[in-house]
Design an enzyme around this catalytic site. Structure first.
Site, PDB file in Angstrom:
ATOM      1  N   LYS A  83       0.833  -1.195   0.000  1.00  0.00           N
ATOM      2  CA  LYS A  83       0.000   0.000   0.000  1.00  0.00           C
ATOM      3  C   LYS A  83       0.877   1.258   0.000  1.00  0.00           C
ATOM      4  CE  LYS A  83      -4.545  -0.127   2.190  1.00  0.00           C
ATOM      5  NZ  LYS A  83      -5.249   0.066   3.483  1.00  0.00           N
TER       6      LYS A  83
HETATM    7  O1  G3P Z   1      -7.842   0.848   5.895  1.00  0.00           O
HETATM    8  C1  G3P Z   1      -8.295   1.847   5.050  1.00  0.00           C
HETATM    9  C2  G3P Z   1      -9.697   2.286   5.394  1.00  0.00           C
HETATM   10  O2  G3P Z   1     -10.571   1.206   5.267  1.00  0.00           O
HETATM   11  C3  G3P Z   1      -9.784   2.962   6.762  1.00  0.00           C
HETATM   12  O3  G3P Z   1     -11.119   3.064   7.156  1.00  0.00           O
HETATM   13  O4  G3P Z   1     -12.829   3.646   8.911  1.00  0.00           O
HETATM   14  O5  G3P Z   1     -10.385   4.264   9.285  1.00  0.00           O
HETATM   15  O6  G3P Z   1     -11.775   5.467   7.554  1.00  0.00           O
HETATM   16  P1  G3P Z   1     -11.542   4.149   8.291  1.00  0.00           P
END
Ligand code: G3P
Length: 220
Positions: A83
């Site tokens: 990533k």
């Molecule tokens: O891992 C990337 C993404 O899914 C993070 O999600 O809920 O922290 O915005 P969130």
């Protein structure tokens, strides 16, 4: 649509894998830090649990350092997808690494323009964040719809991974929007199972069955 779990918690991963519906895993520096183990050791442990694409994120911010860290991460396991953030340095590194055959998930994508950059750089996956756009009163799912439409029009093969999903409805809407992958916390995957009419219906089936066959076993 593939289902990925957005967690580095081994217990959650083992539970979800037992359901037979998990196709991969996404992690990020926050999720890895939460588990408190060195990333190489922890990503290897995840690869031993889930047989699918496992995203591991660099913490370098300069292109040359990103290249070095990405190559190290990709050597952990054949299923590792590296990533990189959607920055100038991240796209620079992605352009080089994709030519080396290292699969890249370009993350922290918040606009169709950024998604075009990821596709042009040969990204294997792009991760538009739906929930974080919703959080600022934008319509996050519109971004998924826009990217999938642009990619289809121009024949880009980068997979659209709907990320930052906060509810079962986000998962359903991402499927309707044409996302190739939805990544979600364990809690959201677990919530997909729930419907009161399923519980009520099963209870009634068993009550009707038991009333006849349990009371007169010979008839069974
Ligand atoms: O891992 C990337 C993404 O899914 C993070 O999600 O809920 O922290 O915005 P969130």
């Amino acid at each position: 649509m593939k289902f990925f779990l957005d967690t580095a918690n081994l217990g959650e991963l083992k539970k979800a894998v037992s359901w037979g519906i998990v196709d991969g895993v996404t992690t990020n520096p926050s999720l890895i830090a939460k588990e408190g183990r060195p990333i190489t050791e922890h990503i290897k442990a995840i690869c031993d649990i889930v047989d699918g694409d496992i995203s591991a994120e660099v913490v370098s911010t300069e292109a040359d350092e990103m290249l070095k860290e990405s190559r190290e991460l990709s050597r952990i396991h054949k299923n590792v997808v590296v990533k990189l953030p959607l920055t100038r340095d991240g796209i620079t590194a992605c352009s080089k690494l994709s030519k080396e055959g290292i699969r890249i998930n370009v993350t922290l994508c918040f606009s169709p323009g950024q998604a075009l950059l990821a596709a042009k750089a040969g990204a294997y996956i792009v991760s538009p964040f739906v929930g974080r756009l919703d959080d600022i009163s934008a319509i996050g799912m519109d971004l998924i719809r826009s990217i999938t439409s642009i990619y289809k029009t121009h024949g880009f093969t980068t997979q659209v991974l709907a990320a930052s999903l906060r509810s079962p409805l986000h998962v359903v809407d991402a499927a309707s929007a044409g996302a190739h992958i939805a990544t979600m916390p364990f809690k959201v995957l677990d919530m997909l199972f729930n419907h009161p009419l399923t519980d009520k219906g099963l209870e009634q089936f068993l009550k009707d069955w038991n009333r006849v066959f349990e009371e007169t076993p010979a008839v069974r």
